[in-house]
Design a protein around this motif. Structure first.
Motif, PDB file in Angstrom:
ATOM      1  N   GLU A  44       0.855  -1.184   0.000  1.00 13.81           N
ATOM      2  CA  GLU A  44       0.000   0.000   0.000  1.00 13.81           C
ATOM      3  C   GLU A  44       0.890   1.232   0.000  1.00 13.81           C
ATOM      4  OE1 GLU A  44      -3.459   2.163   2.731  1.00 13.81           O
ATOM      5  OE2 GLU A  44      -2.618   0.230   3.341  1.00 13.81           O
ATOM      6  N   PRO A  45       0.779   2.087  -1.018  1.00 17.45           N
ATOM      7  CA  PRO A  45       1.654   3.275  -1.082  1.00 17.45           C
ATOM      8  C   PRO A  45       1.516   4.132   0.173  1.00 17.45           C
ATOM      9  CG  PRO A  45       0.482   2.966  -3.150  1.00 17.45           C
ATOM     10  CD  PRO A  45      -0.124   2.006  -2.174  1.00 17.45           C
ATOM     11  N   GLY A  46       2.638   4.720   0.569  1.00 17.24           N
ATOM     12  CA  GLY A  46       2.622   5.612   1.715  1.00 17.24           C
ATOM     13  C   GLY A  46       2.795   4.928   3.055  1.00 17.24           C
ATOM     14  N   HIS A  47       3.078   3.628   3.059  1.00 17.46           N
ATOM     15  CA  HIS A  47       3.287   2.902   4.305  1.00 17.46           C
ATOM     16  C   HIS A  47       4.553   2.057   4.187  1.00 17.46           C
ATOM     17  CE1 HIS A  47      -0.547   3.979   6.166  1.00 17.46           C
ATOM     18  NE2 HIS A  47      -1.082   3.833   4.963  1.00 17.46           N
ATOM     19  N   TRP A  77       9.177  16.077   6.620  1.00 19.78           N
ATOM     20  CA  TRP A  77       9.743  15.407   5.447  1.00 19.78           C
ATOM     21  C   TRP A  77      10.630  14.231   5.840  1.00 19.78           C
ATOM     22  CZ3 TRP A  77       6.528  18.177   3.014  1.00 19.78           C
ATOM     23  CH2 TRP A  77       6.483  19.561   3.133  1.00 19.78           C
ATOM     24  N   ILE A  78      10.229  13.508   6.887  1.00 22.45           N
ATOM     25  CA  ILE A  78      11.041  12.403   7.390  1.00 22.45           C
ATOM     26  C   ILE A  78      10.583  11.094   6.759  1.00 22.45           C
ATOM     27  CG2 ILE A  78      11.859  11.204   9.445  1.00 22.45           C
ATOM     28  CD1 ILE A  78      12.654  14.217   9.194  1.00 22.45           C
ATOM     29  N   MET A  80       2.399  12.414  -0.183  1.00 22.71           N
ATOM     30  CA  MET A  80       3.517  12.810  -1.022  1.00 22.71           C
ATOM     31  C   MET A  80       3.575  11.958  -2.288  1.00 22.71           C
ATOM     32  SD  MET A  80       5.202  15.157   0.806  1.00 22.71           S
ATOM     33  CE  MET A  80       6.874  15.158   0.150  1.00 22.71           C
ATOM     34  N   LEU A  81       4.307  12.452  -3.281  1.00 20.96           N
ATOM     35  CA  LEU A  81       4.591  11.686  -4.488  1.00 20.96           C
ATOM     36  C   LEU A  81       5.723  10.728  -4.152  1.00 20.96           C
ATOM     37  CD1 LEU A  81       3.899  11.436  -7.536  1.00 20.96           C
ATOM     38  CD2 LEU A  81       5.783  13.027  -7.960  1.00 20.96           C
ATOM     39  N   GLU A 133       9.558   8.556  -9.773  1.00 18.31           N
ATOM     40  CA  GLU A 133      10.605   8.257  -8.796  1.00 18.31           C
ATOM     41  C   GLU A 133      11.833   9.156  -8.924  1.00 18.31           C
ATOM     42  OE1 GLU A 133      11.070   4.991  -6.436  1.00 18.31           O
ATOM     43  OE2 GLU A 133       9.288   6.218  -6.273  1.00 18.31           O
ATOM     44  N   VAL A 134      12.121   9.614 -10.136  1.00 22.70           N
ATOM     45  CA  VAL A 134      13.410  10.256 -10.392  1.00 22.70           C
ATOM     46  C   VAL A 134      13.481  11.681  -9.867  1.00 22.70           C
ATOM     47  CG1 VAL A 134      12.942  11.307 -12.668  1.00 22.70           C
ATOM     48  CG2 VAL A 134      15.213  10.313 -12.178  1.00 22.70           C
ATOM     49  N   ARG A 135      12.349  12.283  -9.566  1.00 23.35           N
ATOM     50  CA  ARG A 135      12.373  13.697  -9.181  1.00 23.35           C
ATOM     51  C   ARG A 135      12.896  13.926  -7.773  1.00 23.35           C
ATOM     52  NH1 ARG A 135      13.540  17.904  -8.453  1.00 23.35           N
ATOM     53  NH2 ARG A 135      12.759  19.902  -9.217  1.00 23.35           N
TER      54      ARG A 135
END
Length: 405
Positions: free
Chosen positions: A33-36, A178-179, A222-223, A375-377
């Protein structure tokens, strides 16, 4: 410094890592799940022995791992890197008790680490940290306690030796932002201000378990496939037993960690660039357009050549910086900054060109390049933005000039 090249065992190991990433790690990443925090993925990294290598290998091996994993599974690469970033200060600066408690668990993938440096008002300017470490009032009869003579010249970290009834004590108050891995990590390497107004010289590093009273956090949307969040410290208690390194020398802990990991951020970027380049080679070789294959168009061939040129140049700089770190060279900060800067900017360029040459299909959800484009940004921002790296490079160059080197 001699040119860097892989020996046969390293080449074989990189190939093995790519296969493991594709066959064992990517399926776990796709289920997350994204973000975890993807704990099954972290556990698998531990079972494969890759997390333990964070503490037994040098910078070159770290770069090889990150580049190889990034080529086939960026989520696995990032999970490994965040374990290293959060736990390296414990490995390099921790006490025997701290190492015994945490490093084996990090290596096996049962404890998740995080590196808590950035704040809402102190991202690129890490020396402007405001999270306070307030020295607790001493108990009656102790130096500085009620009834004891006042001292007008004491700094907040004065008299850090063990007190009669235990080690020195502080309360952490403030916020981190931003951790990565927050708020789901099991422990945090936290940098707090112990001496107000002292800039980089007044910061101390602490190991703070996530279950400390007063420590809370929240995720940010976040992205990013991994969690990024905020941490709030409401008088969180820490003692001298939680300290990493020396008092007021925490900035050295932070920079020592970043000097190791910045070249490997470059390796992560190189892995993504290589994946984008290989996808572009395959696509342009088989894609029919304008009466032939795309590769037959000079403008396409020249763009592919430029992508390959920049990727290889970035790779060489990354491994030159890693080799310098392993050899204890004096110019590691400059080389680390150069490697991160060139490699992350190169990866952005290569992935963007790859998307352009693929056309609309590259932006379809689930396409490799759609994934890499997202991902690259971030690597151009975290662990010191590109502008910060340029500042470090210039500072080192002028310092060398003044030193007559």
């Amino acid at each position: 410094m001699p040119a860097f090249s892989l020996d046969p065992p390293q080449t074989a190991w990189c190939a093995e890592l790519r296969t493991l990433a594709a066959e064992r790690l990517r399926p776990l990443a796709e289920k997350a799940e994204p973000g975890h925090v993807n704990r099954p993925l972290v556990t698998e990294l531990g079972q494969l022995g890759l997390l333990e290598r964070l503490f037994t290998s040098g910078a070159v091996d770290l770069c090889l791992m990150r580049e190889s994993l990034a080529y086939a599974c960026t989520e696995a690469e990032t999970a490994l890197a965040l374990q290293g970033l959060g736990a390296h200060p414990v490995h390099a600066y921790g006490t025997p008790a701290q190492r015994e408690r945490w490093l084996a668990r990090v290596a096996e993938g049962s404890a998740v680490a995080a590196f808590a440096l950035s704040e809402p008002g102190a991202g690129s300017d890490a020396a402007a940290l405001e999270l306070r470490a307030d020295r607790e009032a001493s108990r009656p009869g102790e130096a500085g306690g009620p009834g004891a003579p006042a001292s007008s010249g004491d700094s907040p970290v004065a008299s850090l030796a063990a007190e009669p009834d235990g080690p020195a004590r502080w309360r952490l108050t403030g916020d981190k932002c931003w951790i990565s891995n927050a708020p789901e990590a099991d422990f945090y390497t936290v940098f707090a201000r112990t001496t107000p107004g002292a800039g980089a010289r007044g910061v101390t590093a602490f190991l703070v378990p996530a279950d400390r009273p007063g420590l809370t956090g929240a995720g940010l949307d976040m992205l990013s496939p991994h969690p990024i969040g905020t941490l709030t410290f409401d008088a969180v208690p820490v003692t001298a037993d939680d300290m990493l390194g020396e008092p007021d020398r925490g900035f050295r802990v932070a920079m020592g960690t970043l000097n190791l990991f910045r070249p490997s951020v470059g390796a992560f970027a190189v892995g993504m660039a290589q994946a984008a380049l290989d996808a572009t080679l395959a696509h342009t070789a088989r894609r029919d357009a304008f009466g032939g294959k795309l590769k037959e168009l000079q403008t396409v061939a020249h763009q592919v050549a430029e992508m390959a040129l920049r990727t290889e140049a970035a790779r060489l700089m990354v491994y030159a910086a890693a080799t310098a770190y392993d050899e204890g060279a004096p110019d590691v900060p400059k080389r680390a900054a150069m490697a991160k800067l060139l490699a992350t900017e190169t990866a952005q360029y290569v992935v963007d060109k790859a998307v352009q040459l693929h056309g609309a299909r590259a932006l379809r959800r689930g396409h490799l390049l759609e994934h890499l484009y997202r991902e690259v940004r971030a690597p151009r921002v975290y662990e010191g933005a590109s502008e910060v790296q340029r500042g470090i490079i210039a500072k080192e160059l002028y310092a060398n000039l003044e030193a007559g080197q």
